[in-house]
Design a protein around this motif. Structure first.
Motif, mmCIF file in Angstrom:
data_model
loop_
_atom_site.group_PDB
_atom_site.id
_atom_site.type_symbol
_atom_site.label_atom_id
_atom_site.label_comp_id
_atom_site.label_asym_id
_atom_site.label_seq_id
_atom_site.Cartn_x
_atom_site.Cartn_y
_atom_site.Cartn_z
ATOM 1 N N CYS A 58 140.560 -5.567 -72.112
ATOM 2 C CA CYS A 58 141.191 -3.787 -70.980
ATOM 3 C C CYS A 58 142.584 -3.591 -72.796
ATOM 4 N N LEU A 106 140.438 -1.314 -74.795
ATOM 5 C CA LEU A 106 139.668 0.211 -73.948
ATOM 6 C C LEU A 106 141.107 1.105 -74.121
ATOM 7 N N ILE A 107 142.276 0.433 -74.197
ATOM 8 C CA ILE A 107 143.853 1.117 -74.511
ATOM 9 C C ILE A 107 143.577 1.903 -75.741
ATOM 10 N N ILE A 112 140.950 2.465 -77.458
ATOM 11 C CA ILE A 112 140.050 3.303 -77.664
ATOM 12 C C ILE A 112 140.333 4.367 -77.456
ATOM 13 N N SER A 113 141.033 4.291 -76.525
ATOM 14 C CA SER A 113 141.363 5.576 -75.807
ATOM 15 C C SER A 113 142.869 6.361 -76.670
ATOM 16 N N LYS A 114 143.611 5.297 -77.161
ATOM 17 C CA LYS A 114 144.822 6.128 -77.810
ATOM 18 C C LYS A 114 144.469 6.732 -79.034
ATOM 19 N N ARG A 125 140.888 7.804 -79.716
ATOM 20 C CA ARG A 125 140.387 9.029 -78.875
ATOM 21 C C ARG A 125 141.792 10.603 -78.845
ATOM 22 N N GLN A 126 143.111 9.774 -78.755
ATOM 23 C CA GLN A 126 143.425 11.241 -79.153
ATOM 24 C C GLN A 126 144.575 11.395 -79.798
ATOM 25 N N ARG A 175 139.840 14.216 -81.984
ATOM 26 C CA ARG A 175 140.632 15.502 -80.632
ATOM 27 C C ARG A 175 140.072 16.640 -81.037
ATOM 28 N N SER A 180 135.297 14.805 -75.875
ATOM 29 C CA SER A 180 136.237 13.616 -76.550
ATOM 30 C C SER A 180 135.861 12.275 -75.449
ATOM 31 N N SER A 181 136.393 12.234 -74.362
ATOM 32 C CA SER A 181 136.027 11.061 -73.385
ATOM 33 C C SER A 181 133.878 11.154 -73.533
ATOM 34 N N ALA A 206 133.016 4.425 -77.887
ATOM 35 C CA ALA A 206 133.725 3.738 -78.883
ATOM 36 C C ALA A 206 133.460 3.099 -80.286
#
Length: 96
Positions: free
Chosen positions: A21, A24-25, A27-29, A31-32, A38, A43-44, A48
């Motif tokens: 988890c 994943l968090i 990687i999400s951050k 991406r942003q 961006r 981008s979604s 990874a």
């Protein structure tokens, strides 16, 4: 299988789930945060590994820019009066 063994396995599994988890968090951050990612409208769907690769490239570029700026400030410092307020500002920027 005893109760202690079961509790140990559950603890290991929960630890792995928590680590997944957190990854994943992160990687999400990333991406942003990374401009190159961006700018990509999809981008979604960026993998990874691509996010981590772009992050490493971005960090390398930032290091290169910082090194270049430090060199330029050092060169500028050589051309001005060492006792001037400008020299003090440049020295403080280099030492940060």
């Amino acid at each position: 299988m005893g109760l202690h063994h079961s509790i140990g396995l559950v603890s290991i599994i929960l630890g792995l789930v928590l680590k997944c988890c957190l990854v994943l968090i992160l990687i999400s951050k990333l991406r942003q945060s990374i401009p190159e990612i961006r700018q990509n409208r999809r981008s979604s769907t960026v993998s990874a590994s691509k996010v981590l690769q772009e992050t490493c490239n971005y960090i390398r570029n930032l290091h290169k820019e910082a090194d270049d700026l430090s060199d330029r400030l050092s060169q500028l410092l050589e051309t001005i009066d060492p006792n001037s307020p400008q020299a003090a500002i440049i020295r403080s920027l280099i030492n940060e």
